[in-house]
Write an enzyme that holds these catalytic residues in place. Structure first.
Site, mmCIF file in Angstrom:
data_model
loop_
_atom_site.group_PDB
_atom_site.id
_atom_site.type_symbol
_atom_site.label_atom_id
_atom_site.label_comp_id
_atom_site.label_asym_id
_atom_site.label_seq_id
_atom_site.Cartn_x
_atom_site.Cartn_y
_atom_site.Cartn_z
ATOM 1 N N GLU A 4 45.312 31.961 41.177
ATOM 2 C CA GLU A 4 45.588 33.149 42.051
ATOM 3 C C GLU A 4 46.293 32.837 43.267
ATOM 4 O O GLU A 4 46.498 31.764 43.487
ATOM 5 C CB GLU A 4 43.897 33.675 42.457
ATOM 6 C CG GLU A 4 43.401 34.913 42.925
ATOM 7 C CD GLU A 4 44.671 35.860 42.785
ATOM 8 O OE1 GLU A 4 45.152 35.602 43.532
ATOM 9 O OE2 GLU A 4 43.831 36.580 42.238
ATOM 10 N N HIS A 61 40.955 37.888 34.402
ATOM 11 C CA HIS A 61 40.215 37.355 33.678
ATOM 12 C C HIS A 61 38.696 38.546 33.826
ATOM 13 O O HIS A 61 38.608 39.586 34.864
ATOM 14 C CB HIS A 61 39.376 35.688 34.743
ATOM 15 C CG HIS A 61 39.204 36.704 36.320
ATOM 16 N ND1 HIS A 61 38.158 36.592 36.747
ATOM 17 C CD2 HIS A 61 40.162 36.280 37.130
ATOM 18 C CE1 HIS A 61 37.912 37.274 38.027
ATOM 19 N NE2 HIS A 61 39.643 36.260 38.462
#
Length: 214
Positions: free
Chosen positions: A90, A14
């Protein structure tokens, strides 16, 4: 004889967030992109991907990845089946989320976590073994959807820790060697071996490094 199958995964991190800038552990906190500061990296990534087509898109369900995907596929959002998957989140940093290295470096439990290369889970969080387990399950679903003699290309929008763990598995590199910057990633190519198991045959940077000036 039918051609051997080929799977290509373009896995990107990202874009920039405020916590990235402050060097805070984000983990599974739902932190948005830092706009407009994130745009240069996102625009560069969109330019790299704009001529590429995919058979599917896989994206972490966290906001910063959704925003990244929307930007880099703008105008083509409906072109491919898209799967938002919590398994691509994550690593869960538990009690360390929202904190920085400088805030934590004197704590013995934190030092032990760093020295273990993530094999020891942070308080309230995941170990890298936990992360690897959910990524293995996700990857198994991806390859199970690939016919043995077909070609399949997928875009994957995820997180730095996810890419680090994929590189450790598929490139065989050390834990500290697999980092990538925001809005960058890796292109993994897989082919079938003699026993029809998918093996990583190559990995390269996305975007590709600029050519050296003669």
């Amino acid at each position: 004889m039918a051609a051997a199958g080929r799977l290509e995964l373009v896995v990107v991190r990202h874009g920039l967030t405020q916590w990235n800038r402050e060097r805070r552990y984000q983990g599974q906190r739902d932190i948005p992109l830092l706009l407009p500061d994130a745009l240069p990296g996102l625009d560069r990534l969109r330019e790299v991907l704009e001529t590429q087509t995919f058979d599917a898109v896989h994206c972490s369900d966290l906001t910063r990845c959704r925003q990244t995907l929307a930007h880099v596929t703008e105008g083509r959002e409906r072109a491919w089946p898209t799967h938002f998957d919590a398994r691509l989140r994550e690593l869960d940093f538990g009690d360390y989320e929202g904190r920085t290295y400088d805030e934590l470096k004197s704590q013995p439990f934190y030092r032990a976590w760093i020295d273990s290369e993530g094999q020891q889970a942070p308080p309230g969080g995941e170990s890298t073994t936990d992360l690897r387990r959910r990524l293995d399950a996700w990857f198994a679903d991806v390859v199970n959807g690939c016919a043995p003699h077909d070609r399949h290309r997928a875009l994957v929008v995820a997180h730095g820790g996810v890419i680090r763990e994929l590189r450790r598995r598929f490139e065989g590199i050390g834990f500290w060697e697999g980092g990538v910057s925001q809005a960058e990633g890796r292109r993994f190519v897989f082919t079938l071996d003699a026993r029809e198991r998918w093996q990583c045959s190559s990995s390269s940077a996305v975007p590709a490094p600029a050519s050296a000036t003669p």
